[in-house]
Design a protein around this motif. Structure first.
Motif, mmCIF file in Angstrom:
data_model
loop_
_atom_site.group_PDB
_atom_site.id
_atom_site.type_symbol
_atom_site.label_atom_id
_atom_site.label_comp_id
_atom_site.label_asym_id
_atom_site.label_seq_id
_atom_site.Cartn_x
_atom_site.Cartn_y
_atom_site.Cartn_z
ATOM 1 N N ASN A 119 -1.545 -2.019 -4.519
ATOM 2 C CA ASN A 119 -1.415 -2.241 -5.639
ATOM 3 C C ASN A 119 -0.015 -1.196 -6.125
ATOM 4 O OD1 ASN A 119 -1.578 -1.431 -8.826
ATOM 5 N ND2 ASN A 119 -1.915 -3.653 -8.650
ATOM 6 N N GLU A 122 -1.251 1.354 -8.255
ATOM 7 C CA GLU A 122 -1.937 2.359 -7.684
ATOM 8 C C GLU A 122 -1.390 3.585 -6.846
ATOM 9 O OE1 GLU A 122 -5.695 2.230 -4.280
ATOM 10 O OE2 GLU A 122 -4.854 0.457 -4.838
ATOM 11 N N TYR A 126 -0.710 7.779 -6.904
ATOM 12 C CA TYR A 126 -0.912 8.818 -6.261
ATOM 13 C C TYR A 126 0.353 9.771 -6.030
ATOM 14 C CZ TYR A 126 -4.824 6.797 -3.610
ATOM 15 O OH TYR A 126 -6.179 6.517 -3.323
ATOM 16 N N ALA A 162 -2.849 2.272 -13.502
ATOM 17 C CA ALA A 162 -3.716 2.760 -12.666
ATOM 18 C C ALA A 162 -4.313 3.928 -13.108
ATOM 19 C CB ALA A 162 -3.171 2.733 -11.091
ATOM 20 N N TRP A 164 -5.919 7.748 -12.068
ATOM 21 C CA TRP A 164 -6.059 8.661 -10.783
ATOM 22 C C TRP A 164 -7.100 9.636 -11.492
ATOM 23 C CZ3 TRP A 164 -5.922 14.009 -10.768
ATOM 24 C CH2 TRP A 164 -5.479 14.783 -9.645
ATOM 25 N N VAL A 173 -8.058 6.488 -6.585
ATOM 26 C CA VAL A 173 -7.377 5.805 -7.381
ATOM 27 C C VAL A 173 -7.901 4.442 -7.996
ATOM 28 C CG1 VAL A 173 -5.192 4.701 -7.999
ATOM 29 C CG2 VAL A 173 -5.005 6.911 -7.073
ATOM 30 N N LEU A 174 -8.138 3.952 -9.202
ATOM 31 C CA LEU A 174 -8.437 2.874 -9.553
ATOM 32 C C LEU A 174 -7.509 2.125 -9.964
ATOM 33 C CD1 LEU A 174 -10.937 1.062 -10.659
ATOM 34 C CD2 LEU A 174 -10.693 2.259 -12.954
ATOM 35 N N ALA A 175 -7.096 0.869 -9.317
ATOM 36 C CA ALA A 175 -6.190 -0.070 -9.557
ATOM 37 C C ALA A 175 -6.546 -0.774 -10.637
ATOM 38 C CB ALA A 175 -5.751 -0.850 -8.205
ATOM 39 N N THR A 176 -5.963 -1.589 -11.319
ATOM 40 C CA THR A 176 -6.427 -2.290 -12.522
ATOM 41 C C THR A 176 -5.122 -3.496 -12.845
ATOM 42 O OG1 THR A 176 -4.830 -1.286 -14.293
ATOM 43 C CG2 THR A 176 -6.765 -0.126 -13.771
ATOM 44 N N TRP A 332 -0.291 7.180 -0.493
ATOM 45 C CA TRP A 332 -1.572 6.307 -0.076
ATOM 46 C C TRP A 332 -1.659 6.277 1.277
ATOM 47 C CZ3 TRP A 332 -2.417 2.188 2.696
ATOM 48 C CH2 TRP A 332 -3.809 1.547 2.469
#
Length: 342
Positions: A119, A122, A126, A162, A164, A173-176, A332
């Protein structure tokens, strides 16, 4: 297509990780870089070559990567940061890409061993830790904060976000899909704009207002509410007219945009438990930095009742590093290349 690059001699870099490709695919442009790991802990990614391409000039990402590589040696791996959600088969669910995207197809077309999909925000998350102080514009809050969950969010062709999150075992990392929830409004004007948008959209999402196309939606809705025909045809035209104070409805559109952005990001900061800072990225905000500074953004961001005190402790900055997407994608990859789940 525009070319921009700085070259670094390959012999000056560590050889533990062979050079690989990193690409940032947006709705309008693709940025591609040949990269390698750096010996600098604070800046672990070194760009060897970097170019920017316009999506409309190419039938797909394979053609862009093939032109970037030319007749030279193919690297084994490529990581692609893109808006949307990657399926298990390597294809991507996205509302904003101009053509289908498939990791397996790119491998076959370009002659790569492995293409990874991540993503886009995401990836940017990073890279957030690698942004120098000179690369940001402070909007509100202290200049720094303790390490904690950090939000990276930005309007472009869509709206990406996202989080971190530092842990004892390294950052995650949470992707949204923060651009897809229903847009929340505060003022009577915003409510009227949403009612106007609902004539065309059963679901008015956050990115229906907070993106390049979203700015167009705001402008067209305001024109309709005022009973006048739109005269501006692109987000850039609206932004330029607003900044030059040449069109009252363009200026009002951008003011509404900034207010909604502040309110929405304040909501996100509370929803995701942000304490380490908010980085605003994307293609629009660096163009309107002075307008943003003088808009209702900060007031609306802080307007969260008793939670204002918590939000006042969070630094909010505009990131102006145009290569964050490829740096983040490469970061990433360097963190996940030994993960058997990838």
């Amino acid at each position: 297509m525009t070319a921009a690059a700085h070259s670094v001699p390959a012999h000056a870099l560590p050889a533990a990780v062979p050079p690989f490709l990193a690409a940032d695919v947006g709705g309008t442009h693709v940025r591609v870089a040949r990269v390698q790991a750096s010996a600098q802990p604070d800046h672990p990614v070194q760009l060897l070559e970097y170019r920017k391409f316009r999506n409309a000039d190419y039938p797909g990402l394979s053609a862009i990567l093939a032109e970037f590589l030319g007749t030279g040696e193919r690297p084994a791996h490529c990581v692609v940061a893109t808006a949307g959600v990657a399926r298990l088969d390597g294809t991507v669910i996205s509302a904003n890409l101009p053509w289908p995207l498939s990791a397996r197809r790119i491998e076959q077309d370009v002659g790569l061993d492995q293409v990874y999909i991540v993503n886009d925000f995401e990836a940017v998350a990073y890279a957030a830790a690698q942004v120098d102080a000179s690369g940001v514009l402070q909007l509100t809050g202290p200049t720094s904060a303790p390490r904690g969950p950090t939000l990276v969010v930005g309007p472009g062709t869509g709206l990406g976000a996202a989080v971190w999150i530092p842990t004892t075992h390294g950052a995650v990392v949470l992707a949204t899909e923060a651009g897809q929830p229903t847009l929340a409004t505060t003022t009577e004007l915003e409510m009227a704009i949403v009612r106007q948008m609902q004539r065309e959209h059963a679901h008015v999402s956050v990115e229906h207002a907070l993106s390049g196309p979203g700015l167009m939606n705001l402008y067209r809705a305001l024109c309709a509410l005022n009973g006048v025909a739109p005269t501006l045809a692109t987000p850039d035209a609206i932004t330029a007219a607003a900044m030059a104070n040449q069109d009252p409805l363009a200026r009002e559109s951008l003011e509404v945009f900034c207010g909604l952005l502040g309110s929405t990001i304040g909501d996100m900061a509370l929803q995701y438990g942000i304490t380490g800072g908010v980085y605003l990225a994307g293609g629009i905000l660096p163009q309107i930095r002075e307008f943003l500074l003088n808009s209702s953004f900060v007031r609306r961001y802080l307007n969260k009742g008793p939670m204002r005190e918590a939000l006042e402790r969070i630094p909010v900055k505009v990131v102006e590093h145009g290569q964050l997407g490829v740096i983040g994608a490469a970061s990433w990859y360097l963190g996940h290349r030994d993960d058997p789940r990838v």
